[in-house]
Motif scaffolding. Structure first.
Motif, mmCIF file in Angstrom:
data_model
loop_
_atom_site.group_PDB
_atom_site.id
_atom_site.type_symbol
_atom_site.label_atom_id
_atom_site.label_comp_id
_atom_site.label_asym_id
_atom_site.label_seq_id
_atom_site.Cartn_x
_atom_site.Cartn_y
_atom_site.Cartn_z
ATOM 1 N N SER A 153 0.960 6.516 -6.939
ATOM 2 C CA SER A 153 -0.236 7.278 -7.302
ATOM 3 C C SER A 153 -0.020 8.768 -7.095
ATOM 4 O O SER A 153 -0.436 9.583 -7.932
ATOM 5 N N TRP A 154 0.657 9.155 -6.011
ATOM 6 C CA TRP A 154 0.919 10.576 -5.795
ATOM 7 C C TRP A 154 1.900 11.126 -6.822
ATOM 8 O O TRP A 154 1.797 12.294 -7.211
ATOM 9 N N LEU A 170 0.823 -1.211 0.000
ATOM 10 C CA LEU A 170 0.000 0.000 0.000
ATOM 11 C C LEU A 170 0.858 1.262 0.000
ATOM 12 O O LEU A 170 0.504 2.264 -0.640
ATOM 13 N N SER A 178 2.133 1.719 -3.517
ATOM 14 C CA SER A 178 1.027 2.165 -4.363
ATOM 15 C C SER A 178 0.710 3.632 -4.122
ATOM 16 O O SER A 178 0.428 4.379 -5.070
ATOM 17 N N SER A 179 0.762 4.053 -2.862
ATOM 18 C CA SER A 179 0.491 5.456 -2.550
ATOM 19 C C SER A 179 1.548 6.377 -3.147
ATOM 20 O O SER A 179 1.218 7.422 -3.722
ATOM 21 N N SER A 215 -6.811 -1.052 -3.879
ATOM 22 C CA SER A 215 -6.241 -0.795 -2.548
ATOM 23 C C SER A 215 -7.174 -1.194 -1.404
ATOM 24 O O SER A 215 -6.721 -1.789 -0.421
ATOM 25 N N VAL A 218 -4.948 5.109 0.829
ATOM 26 C CA VAL A 218 -4.364 5.014 -0.508
ATOM 27 C C VAL A 218 -5.429 5.162 -1.587
ATOM 28 O O VAL A 218 -5.201 5.811 -2.617
#
Length: 259
Positions: free
Chosen positions: A55-56, A48, A51-52, A157, A204
């Motif tokens: 994505s950011w 996670l 992934s965060s 997520s 997330v």
């Protein structure tokens, strides 16, 4: 009476000592939960976290590129409407390259030059329309790049966090069975893992979903602007505005070809 008074005094001393003890800080509580988490929960939290970060990164990159595209599109439209010839716009179009309108103009103008050599009315307006549609489609494809990752992260997520939740509950029941008694100490580690992975999955997913919806709306807006600009450009060519002026020799040659 003496025994009752002594017992009451002991209870009051315990209450005072518990009230005087400072509550644990929330930050230290989270760190303690992470330290007590098992390998499955740590793996879920690591996935996670990656992934965060990804994505950011996509969100910040898209915010920057869409901001530049909007600013340069406004400037390019002003330059287009002030120009008197297509050559003038073609000469300065590279300055507004972040704008998707430039791609539409370049493709249409290149097709126009192949048809007429850069002067005179367009011979096949349908071909110009197809060039505009192709350029707009390619520009939208570039703008939509990596946006599917935001949709995927936003959708997956919570389920990754739910997996950690399920495994935390399994650990809680396992600790309860090992301890043999229903005590808070037996189930607390598993429940804490379940809660923290659930919260991490939501943290997330929510920004990714919001960003994807906002960026999708902006892409649709840019698509509408490119369609409007293509119609304006083709109308200008048909109405003989923004058309390169021909010298007398070119006009005579054009008349000879028409004869």
């Amino acid at each position: 009476m003496i025994l009752i008074h002594s017992f009451t005094s002991i209870l009051m001393l315990q209450a005072d000592s518990s009230a005087a003890a400072p509550p644990p800080a929330s930050g230290s509580a989270i760190v303690e939960m992470l330290q007590n988490s098992g390998p499955i929960a740590l793996t879920v939290l690591g996935i996670l976290a990656l992934s965060s970060l990804f994505s950011w990164g996509v969100i910040l990159a898209k915010l920057s590129s869409f901001g530049r595209a909007r600013t340069q599109s406004q400037r390019f439209l002003r330059a287009f409407r002030k120009a008197g010839r297509l050559q003038e716009i073609s000469a300065v179009s590279e300055q507004f390259k972040p704008s998707p309108l430039v791609s539409v103009f370049d493709e249409v103008y290149e097709t126009y030059r192949r048809q007429t050599g850069g002067s005179g009315p367009p011979r096949n307006i349908v071909s110009l329309e197809r060039s505009a549609q192709t350029a707009a489609s390619e520009a939208l494809t570039v703008m939509e790049r990596r946006m599917t990752w935001l949709a995927t992260i936003g959708a997956v997520s919570p389920f990754v966090g739910l997996f950690g939740t399920i495994m935390g509950i399994v650990d809680a029941f396992h600790g309860l069975g090992t301890a043999g008694t229903a005590t808070l100490r037996a189930v607390a580690p598993g429940i804490s893992e379940a809660l923290i992975t659930t919260a991490a999955g939501l943290v997330v997913a929510v920004p990714a979903v919001i960003a994807y919806n906002q960026f999708t709306a902006r892409v649709r807006e840019f698509g509408a602007r490119m369609d409007d600009f293509a119609r304006e450009l083709l109308n200008s060519m048909e109405d003989s505005t923004l058309r390169p002026a021909q010298d007398p020799a070119e006009r005579e040659a054009a008349r000879g070809l028409q004869r």
